[in-house]
Design a protein around this motif. Structure first.
Motif, short mmCIF file in Angstrom:
data_model
loop_
_atom_site.label_atom_id
_atom_site.label_comp_id
_atom_site.label_asym_id
_atom_site.label_seq_id
_atom_site.Cartn_x
_atom_site.Cartn_y
_atom_site.Cartn_z
N ASN A 150 101.05 70.33 27.19
CA ASN A 150 100.05 69.61 26.38
C ASN A 150 100.67 69.08 25.10
OD1 ASN A 150 99.88 72.05 24.60
ND2 ASN A 150 98.90 72.91 26.41
N ILE A 151 100.02 68.04 24.58
CA ILE A 151 100.42 67.41 23.33
C ILE A 151 99.19 67.32 22.45
CG2 ILE A 151 101.29 65.27 22.24
CD1 ILE A 151 102.70 64.61 24.87
N SER A 152 99.39 67.53 21.14
CA SER A 152 98.31 67.26 20.19
C SER A 152 98.88 66.50 19.01
CB SER A 152 97.66 68.55 19.71
OG SER A 152 98.55 69.25 18.86
N ALA A 153 97.99 65.85 18.27
CA ALA A 153 98.38 65.15 17.04
C ALA A 153 97.31 65.36 16.00
CB ALA A 153 98.59 63.66 17.29
N ARG A 154 97.76 65.51 14.76
CA ARG A 154 96.83 65.59 13.63
C ARG A 154 96.27 64.19 13.37
NH1 ARG A 154 96.92 69.10 9.06
NH2 ARG A 154 99.01 69.88 9.46
N VAL A 155 95.00 64.10 13.01
CA VAL A 155 94.43 62.83 12.55
C VAL A 155 94.75 62.73 11.07
CG1 VAL A 155 92.35 61.45 12.25
CG2 VAL A 155 92.59 62.94 14.27
N PRO A 156 95.59 61.76 10.67
CA PRO A 156 95.99 61.69 9.26
C PRO A 156 94.78 61.56 8.33
CG PRO A 156 97.30 60.19 10.61
CD PRO A 156 96.19 60.69 11.48
N GLY A 157 94.82 62.32 7.26
CA GLY A 157 93.77 62.21 6.25
C GLY A 157 92.49 62.95 6.58
N ALA A 158 92.50 63.75 7.65
CA ALA A 158 91.29 64.50 8.02
C ALA A 158 91.70 65.85 8.58
CB ALA A 158 90.49 63.73 9.07
N ASP A 159 90.80 66.83 8.51
CA ASP A 159 91.09 68.14 9.10
C ASP A 159 90.70 68.11 10.57
OD1 ASP A 159 92.12 69.19 6.78
OD2 ASP A 159 90.18 69.94 6.08
N LEU A 160 91.34 67.21 11.30
CA LEU A 160 91.03 66.99 12.71
C LEU A 160 92.32 66.84 13.51
CD1 LEU A 160 88.26 64.26 12.27
CD2 LEU A 160 87.88 66.64 12.97
N MET A 161 92.23 67.12 14.80
CA MET A 161 93.35 66.92 15.71
C MET A 161 92.83 66.41 17.05
SD MET A 161 94.14 70.92 16.65
CE MET A 161 94.26 71.03 18.43
#
Ligand SMILES: [Zn+2]
Length: 238
Positions: free
Chosen positions: A41-52
Motif C-alpha cells: 500500500n501507498i499513502s500520501a499526506r494532503v499538504p496543509g491539512a491533517d489528512l492522508m
C-alpha cells in the motif's frame, strides 16, 4: 464522516490531486515486481491539512481508481471513501502524526527485503547505491501485529536518528518514508534492489564494508550535490 463538499475549494482540489497521484503511484508497485495480489500500500499526506489518502483494503491493483482511494484523518479514521482503508492505515497515520517531514509512506512485502526481515537481519551498507539512498544500513524494526498503530510506532522508533528512509519490520516486510509519496516509492524500489544485490553478494562470499566516512561523503553528494532538478532519480553513473 465529513461531507467533502464542506471543505474549502483549494483543499478539495488538493485532495483530488493527491487521490490521482496515489492511484498512479500504486501501478509502480506491481510494475517493479514489489507486490503479489493485493499486498502492499501507498499513502500520501494532503499538504496543509491533517489528512492522508491511502489505498482501499483488498482491491486488486488493476481495479484502483482515484475515486477508490480513501481519505482519512491522521488518527486513521475515514473522512471520505467508498471502501474500507488499508489495514495498515493506523500505522501510516501514526507516522504522519510523529514525522511532520514525511509526506508519503509505502509498504510492500517485496521478496528479497522481506527475506532479510524474516531473519531479523539489517542489510549492511556494502554498495555505493546504498550509501547514496539510505546513508547506511537498512535497519530492522520490531515484530508488530497488523491492524492498529503498533507497526507505525516501530517504524518511527527505528528510523529515529537514522538517514535510512526504509525499515525492515521483522517477519513482515518493508516500510519506506519520503518527503512525498513518490520519494517513498523510489525508496521501496531501491530497498528491494539492494536487498537482492547484497543477498547475492553474500551468497558467494563476505561483502566488503564501506568505511563510514565514505558512506557519509557518498550520501552527502547524492542528497546535496547530485541532481538539483525536482524528481531527479539518478544515482551514481546515471
Ligand atoms: Zn504487510
Amino acid at each position: 464522516m465529513t461531507d467533502p463538499n464542506d471543505l474549502d475549494p483549494p483543499l478539495r482540489a488538493a485532495i483530488m490531486r493527491i487521490r490521482a497521484e496515489v492511484c498512479t503511484l500504486h501501478a509502480l508497485l506491481p510494475a517493479n515486481g514489489l507486490v503479489a495480489w493485493t499486498a502492499g500500500n501507498i499513502s500520501a499526506r494532503v499538504p496543509g491539512a491533517d489528512l492522508m489518502v491511502i489505498k482501499p483494503s483488498g482491491l486488486e491493483y488493476a481495479a484502483l481508481t482515484p475515486e477508490s482511494m480513501v481519505l482519512c484523518d491522521l488518527d486513521g479514521h475515514v473522512v471520505d471513501g467508498r471502501y474500507q482503508p488499508s489495514s495498515d492505515t493506523g500505522s501510516h497515520a501514526y507516522v504522519y502524526r510523529h514525522r511532520p517531514d514525511v509526506g508519503g509512506v509505502v509498504h510492500t512485502h517485496s521478496t528479497y527485503a522481506t527475506a532479510w526481515s524474516a531473519r531479523g537481519e539489517a542489510i549492511p551498507c556494502v554498495i555505493t547505491a546504498m550509501a547514496d539512498e539510505f546513508g547506511g544500513e537498512i535497519p530492522v524494526g520490531p515484530f508488530a501485529l497488523i491492524g492498529d498503530e503498533a507497526i507505525g510506532k516501530g517504524i518511527v522508533e527505528t528510523l529515529d536518528g537514522r538517514r535510512s528512509p526504509a525499515v525492515l519490520m521483522r517477519n513482515h516486510g518493508v516500510f519506506t518514508i519520503g518527503k512525498d509519496a513518490r520519494a517513498a516509492v523510489k525508496a521501496a524500489v531501491m530497498a528491494e534492489d539492494v536487498a537482492r544485490t547484497v543477498h547475492l553478494a553474500r551468497s558467494y562470499g563476505e561483502p566488503i564494508p564501506i568505511p563510514e566516512a565514505d558512506i557519509d561523503a557518498l550520501h552527502h553528494r547524492y542528497t546535496n550535490v547530485y541532481g538539483q532538478q525536482p524528481h531527479a532519480d539518478g544515482a551514481d553513473g546515471t
